[in-house]
Scaffold this motif. Structure first.
Motif, mmCIF file in Angstrom:
data_model
loop_
_atom_site.group_PDB
_atom_site.id
_atom_site.type_symbol
_atom_site.label_atom_id
_atom_site.label_comp_id
_atom_site.label_asym_id
_atom_site.label_seq_id
_atom_site.Cartn_x
_atom_site.Cartn_y
_atom_site.Cartn_z
ATOM 1 N N VAL A 186 0.847 -1.446 0.089
ATOM 2 C CA VAL A 186 0.107 -0.014 0.097
ATOM 3 C C VAL A 186 0.928 1.161 0.246
ATOM 4 O O VAL A 186 0.726 2.106 -0.747
ATOM 5 C CB VAL A 186 -0.859 0.132 1.288
ATOM 6 N N MET A 187 1.719 1.182 0.846
ATOM 7 C CA MET A 187 2.685 2.551 1.007
ATOM 8 C C MET A 187 3.496 2.456 -0.045
ATOM 9 O O MET A 187 3.774 3.899 -0.756
ATOM 10 C CB MET A 187 3.570 2.519 2.119
ATOM 11 N N PHE A 188 4.056 1.617 -1.154
ATOM 12 C CA PHE A 188 4.579 1.637 -2.278
ATOM 13 C C PHE A 188 3.729 2.364 -3.376
ATOM 14 O O PHE A 188 4.329 3.659 -3.821
ATOM 15 C CB PHE A 188 4.930 0.277 -2.687
ATOM 16 N N TRP A 189 2.413 2.157 -3.496
ATOM 17 C CA TRP A 189 1.672 2.897 -4.198
ATOM 18 C C TRP A 189 1.498 4.390 -3.739
ATOM 19 O O TRP A 189 1.117 5.472 -4.513
ATOM 20 C CB TRP A 189 0.338 2.188 -4.433
ATOM 21 N N VAL A 190 1.167 4.440 -2.442
ATOM 22 C CA VAL A 190 0.876 5.906 -1.811
ATOM 23 C C VAL A 190 2.234 6.829 -2.291
ATOM 24 O O VAL A 190 2.018 7.747 -2.779
ATOM 25 C CB VAL A 190 0.860 5.828 -0.376
ATOM 26 N N PHE A 191 3.392 6.283 -1.971
ATOM 27 C CA PHE A 191 4.629 6.968 -2.181
ATOM 28 C C PHE A 191 4.742 7.241 -3.800
ATOM 29 O O PHE A 191 5.229 8.366 -4.165
ATOM 30 C CB PHE A 191 5.813 6.320 -1.765
ATOM 31 N N THR A 192 4.289 6.113 -4.554
ATOM 32 C CA THR A 192 4.442 6.673 -5.856
ATOM 33 C C THR A 192 3.430 7.431 -6.365
ATOM 34 O O THR A 192 3.932 8.193 -7.099
ATOM 35 C CB THR A 192 4.142 5.010 -6.586
ATOM 36 N N GLY A 193 2.475 7.615 -5.925
ATOM 37 C CA GLY A 193 1.043 8.499 -6.305
ATOM 38 C C GLY A 193 1.952 9.801 -5.933
ATOM 39 O O GLY A 193 1.802 10.767 -6.725
ATOM 40 N N VAL A 194 2.238 10.051 -4.427
ATOM 41 C CA VAL A 194 2.702 11.341 -4.079
ATOM 42 C C VAL A 194 3.887 11.774 -4.876
ATOM 43 O O VAL A 194 4.112 12.973 -5.582
ATOM 44 C CB VAL A 194 2.846 11.415 -2.579
ATOM 45 N N LEU A 195 4.883 11.054 -4.961
ATOM 46 C CA LEU A 195 6.134 11.324 -5.444
ATOM 47 C C LEU A 195 5.992 11.502 -7.065
ATOM 48 O O LEU A 195 6.560 12.347 -7.666
ATOM 49 C CB LEU A 195 7.503 10.421 -5.071
ATOM 50 N N GLY A 196 5.143 10.532 -7.276
ATOM 51 C CA GLY A 196 4.811 10.862 -9.186
ATOM 52 C C GLY A 196 4.374 12.238 -9.212
ATOM 53 O O GLY A 196 4.385 12.926 -10.347
ATOM 54 N N ALA A 197 3.226 12.570 -8.104
ATOM 55 C CA ALA A 197 2.750 13.847 -8.703
ATOM 56 C C ALA A 197 3.741 14.942 -8.449
ATOM 57 O O ALA A 197 3.517 16.083 -9.085
ATOM 58 C CB ALA A 197 1.760 14.225 -7.634
ATOM 59 N N LEU A 198 4.889 14.813 -7.856
ATOM 60 C CA LEU A 198 5.772 15.889 -7.804
ATOM 61 C C LEU A 198 6.962 15.481 -8.738
ATOM 62 O O LEU A 198 8.058 16.247 -8.873
ATOM 63 C CB LEU A 198 6.504 15.621 -6.490
ATOM 64 N N ASP A 199 6.384 14.844 -9.874
ATOM 65 C CA ASP A 199 7.336 14.672 -11.087
ATOM 66 C C ASP A 199 8.647 14.087 -10.995
ATOM 67 O O ASP A 199 9.750 14.299 -11.574
ATOM 68 C CB ASP A 199 7.530 15.812 -11.971
ATOM 69 N N LEU A 200 8.729 13.206 -9.884
ATOM 70 C CA LEU A 200 9.887 12.456 -9.257
ATOM 71 C C LEU A 200 10.252 11.272 -10.314
ATOM 72 O O LEU A 200 11.397 10.754 -10.569
ATOM 73 C CB LEU A 200 10.228 12.466 -7.861
ATOM 74 N N ILE A 201 9.257 10.733 -10.367
ATOM 75 C CA ILE A 201 9.467 8.967 -10.901
ATOM 76 C C ILE A 201 9.203 9.023 -12.473
ATOM 77 O O ILE A 201 9.712 8.538 -13.161
ATOM 78 C CB ILE A 201 8.461 8.118 -10.119
ATOM 79 N N VAL A 202 8.189 9.848 -12.833
ATOM 80 C CA VAL A 202 7.741 9.716 -14.248
ATOM 81 C C VAL A 202 8.868 10.085 -15.254
ATOM 82 O O VAL A 202 9.652 11.041 -14.968
ATOM 83 C CB VAL A 202 6.616 10.732 -14.501
#
Lengths: 487, 348
Positions: free
Chosen positions: A140-156
């Motif tokens: 769950v936290m993997f996807w939460v962090f992915t969502g939040v950090l992805g929204a900050l344009d870190l992962i995409v």
């Protein structure tokens, strides 16, 4: 630029991983068959009176299972670690692992801090005693962090909406034709039908789920609790009426309800806005009653507290339901709402209607659960004690019954977020609500399924992402249930 | 018992009335009617033309009157257009004007006329429901025995490897909605990219000629999602029974383990799952809609999507009546069945 293979440098690990997985599956199956048919070997009694377990065939098999399972886990971690250091040289898996680096750091930090202080963290800390709960929480936290950090344009790696020429339906790992400097040179999970990067769309889709699902579930809980407690506590006509309403909504097939509520035509009539106006009152009522019933004996403290809390929540409420200064403005009806200057955020009609309908679908079930729990708990002695003490009914409901019902409610909350995620996916799958180019998982699956017989890669990543998130929430709920039962 | 069933039927009727009224209200909102007018008449109609079109066909009458017409307690709408065409809620193409009945509602057994399919609603629903019933039958045949078997095996020895593997399996299936598992199955078993091609990716042919090849995947997809939940309930019930006093007594007097499971535990452990299975049936309805869309199988769910997508009011109403009926009847059966199966309640 060469196209990436799946594992690149780390390919030497593949056969080992395959063997380990095969061992896990085979030994699990054999173990199952044996445990059904073979009787367990009795322990051996030694001459000195002690007994020793005899290692028979079942023992050997369960040992193999244990170790091969550990080997699989270790290998997966190894892939990730190699990926972090080598990036694209370790293939698509490696490159993805490197992109996820911020998530790995956040996860490691969260887990190390939580495990260090787990004895002081109550139920949350106890979660780290159960392996199932930890796996679930990790997912769950993997996807939460992915969502939040992805929204900050870190992962995409690319813009989820922009199309790159020549990348239409390209397989995972295809390099861009002429990547500019600073641009990521590959489509890690390939391109979709409109030549957009599937990897980035999947990450952005996580953000949509992380934004809507927990909040919608929370609202559904507020509605369910505010109505379910009095229904269970008072009983009588109120209970009959509310239960009838809840059963009425539950008798609707969810998809029919979505098709009736989540269409552009209905959004134009303003029905979702009215529903939002009604449904979002419940959290305010809940907060007001919660605080008032507790502190009404200390007016000097209660009054300022209520003014602050209610002021903020009513402002948020009005900001939530009004768009550009109007609650409803469809040409025929215009109901003025909060002036646009005071309105910090506007929720687009499409998102609002999705949110409202998900809350609407979920709250009757929560109502039934809370009502059942209240019916059960109101017969306890401590409730009778509070009644004898002269406490008001709302104090008893919110400060005696509700805290004692928290175990099942927390478990159900986790399960319900998963269910809400599934509902959001269903909406996207039928193309309802969210705009068609939106990267949410349901819409992406729906788009990808049309070409599924030729191109697998557009539909599978969002499908697996949704699966893993919901699985994580289910496991988390299981872990929490196990741990809360130990109390 | 008779009174109980009678009361339940009363509630059922009331629920169906309220529900159809809600559906009626939502489908009769003006933007929806406008959409209907444009799809039935002409996409490029002006606002005035839409208004006249709706006026001429009685769509702009008060809501309660229109609802009464649908129920059959208010005479049907009739009107002769300027060009001499006779329209009315009871009129059907090909039916002479003299034969048009004055009442045509649910009470008269008329479900109305579908604006999308140009067919009697009753006939459409009956035909499509037949297709779906066939699908559901096979789903239940696959789902119930498998789920019970998985649940009993897992609950037999709590905490064993069997228990853990099967519980993991059931958690995974509950976490996989139909549109995810369906997509994965199609990708793995039917696509040319993987190359297995064991099954067919669509079930269109299965309506006339169902074979294992074109029908198994839709059935499996629906069954899997429901299976996990039933299996978990069965497991919970089985573990509870296995810790009961009489099981311990049986073990202590030396009854073999298979005998305990088969003769002593199983019957008692299967009471609770029965309720769950019955309550699961309405849930399957959702799965049916998704799977029928995904595999292009033209059943009840497909009709629901078509009716809702095109604002086909009378078809949608019939669809909701059928689904409400399914939900409430299964609830009733589960209540009665529970009383009947459980000797402790039956005898007292």
């Amino acid at each position: 630029m060469e196209p990436l293979t799946w594992t690149g440098f780390a390919s030497f690990l593949n056969p080992i991983l395959l063997i380990a997985i095969a061992l896990v599956v085979i030994s699990a199956l054999v173990n199952m068959v044996i445990s059904v048919f073979a009787s367990s070997t009795p322990p051996q009694v030694n001459p000195d009176g002690t007994i020793a377990a005899r290692g028979g065939l079942p023992d050997l098999i369960s040992n193999i299972l244990h170790w091969s399972f550990l080997a699989v886990v270790a290998l997966v971690i190894l892939y990730a670690v190699i990926g972090i250091f080598m990036g694209p040289a370790a293939g698509i898996v490696g490159a993805m692992s490197q992109r996820f680096l911020p998530v790995w750091i956040a996860l490691v930090l969260l887990f190390s801090v939580s495990i260090t202080f787990k004895r002081r963290l109550g139920l949350y800390g106890k979660l780290f005693d159960s392996p199932i709960g930890m796996i679930g929480f990790g997912l769950v936290m993997f996807w939460v962090f992915t969502g939040v950090l992805g929204a900050l344009d870190l992962i995409v790696t690319h813009d989820p909406l922009s199309q790159v020429s020549g990348m239409k339906n390209k397989v995972p790992g295809t390099p861009l034709n002429d990547a500019e400097a600073g641009e990521y040179a590959w489509y890690l999970l390939g391109g979709d039908n409109l030549a957009r990067d599937i990897f980035s769309r999947m990450i952005k889709g996580a953000w949509i789920v992380v934004q809507i699902a927990p909040l919608a579930t929370l609202f559904a809980f507020m509605v369910g609790v505010t109505l379910g407690l009095p229904a269970g506590y008072y009983g009588g006509r109120l209970d009959t009426f509310l239960s009838f309403l809840a059963n009425l909504i539950l008798a609707f097939p969810v998809i029919l309800l979505f098709y009736l509520l989540v269409t552009p035509e209905i959004v134009a009539t303003g029905v979702p806005n009215y529903m939002a106006a009604v449904l979002f009152v419940f959290p305010i009522v809940f907060l007001a009653v919660l605080l008032n019933s507790r502190y009404y004996t200390q007016p000097s403290f209660r009054t300022p507290l209520l003014i602050v809390v209610l002021g903020v929540s009513i402002w948020l409420y009005l900001a939530l339901i009004s768009t550009e200064g109007y609650l409803v403005n469809n040409g025929k009806v215009a109901i003025p709402g909060l002036p646009a200057i005071l309105d910090p955020f506007d929720i687009p009609g499409g998102i609002l209607v999705v949110f409202v309908s998900v809350v609407f679908v979920n709250s009757p079930t929560v109502f039934r659960i809370v009502r059942g729990l209240a019916l059960d708990i109101k017969t306890r002695d401590y409730v009778a004690a509070a009644q004898t003490r002269g406490e008001g009914p709302w104090y008893i409901m919110l400060w005696e019954i509700l805290p004692n019902a928290r175990g099942p409610l927390i478990v159900d909350f986790c399960l319900r977020i998963g269910y809400t995620t599934i509902l959001l996916g269903t909406l996207g799958f039928f193309g309802l609500g969210l705009p068609p180019e939106s990267p949410d998982w349901g819409s992406t699956i729906n788009e990808g399924r049309k070409l599924l017989s030729i191109y697998l890669h557009p539909a599978l990543p969002p499908a697996l992402a949704l699966l893993s998130l919901v699985l994580g929430l289910n496991l988390l709920a299981d872990g929490l249930r196990e741990e809360s039962l130990k109390d | 018992m008779g009174l109980f069933i009678l009361r339940r039927f009363g509630v059922m009727l009331l629920t169906a009335l309220c529900l159809t009224f809600v559906v009626f209200f939502l489908t009769n909102l003006y933007p929806n009617l406008e959409k209907l007018a444009k799809t039935q008449g002409n996409q490029r109609m002006t606002d005035e033309q839409v208004q006249t079109w709706l006026d001429n066909r009685g769509y702009t009458d008060p809501l309660l009157i229109k609802y009464g017409r649908w129920l059959g307690v208010v005479p049907g709408f009739t009107n002769t257009l300027d060009d001499g065409q006779f329209v009315g809620s009871c009129a059907r193409p090909g039916l002479p004007r003299e034969d048009v009945p004055s009442f045509c509602g649910v009470l008269q057994g008329e479900w109305g006329y579908s604006t999308v399919f140009k067919e009697e609603v009753g006939e459409i629903v009956a035909k499509r429901l037949g297709n779906t019933a066939y699908l559901m039958f096979w789903v239940l045949v696959l789902m119930v025995p498998t789920a019970l078997l998985v649940g009993v095996l897992a609950g037999m020895r709590e905490g064993s490897v069997t228990d853990r593997s099967l519980s993991t399996f059931s958690i995974i299936t509950t976490a996989t909605p139909e549109y995810v598992s369906g997509v994965i199955f199609i990708a793995v078993f039917t696509s040319s990219a993987v190359g297995l091609k064991w099954f067919k990716g669509t079930a269109t042919q299965a309506m006339d000629n169902p074979t294992f090849e074109n029908f198994f995947l839709p059935v499996l997809t629906i069954a899997l999602y429901g299976m996990g939940y039933i299996a978990r309930m069965t497991r919970a019930s089985m573990t509870e029974v296995m810790t009961a006093q009489y099981i311990r007594t049986a073990r202590l007097k030396g009854v073999s383990f298979p005998n305990i499971v088969m003769k002593h535990a199983l019957r008692n452990a299967l009471i609770a799952p029965f309720t769950v299975i019955m309550l699961q049936v309405p849930w399957l309805l959702n799965g049916v809609v998704i799977v029928e869309t995904l595999f292009n199988y033209k059943g009840f769910g497909w009709v629901l999507v078509q009716a809702a997508g095109n604002n086909d009011i009378q078809l949608l109403l019939a669809v909701s009546v059928v689904s409400v009926f399914v939900v409430l009847v299964t609830q009733l059966i589960s209540d009665i069945g529970y009383v009947y199966l459980n000797p402790r309640i039956r005898i007292s």
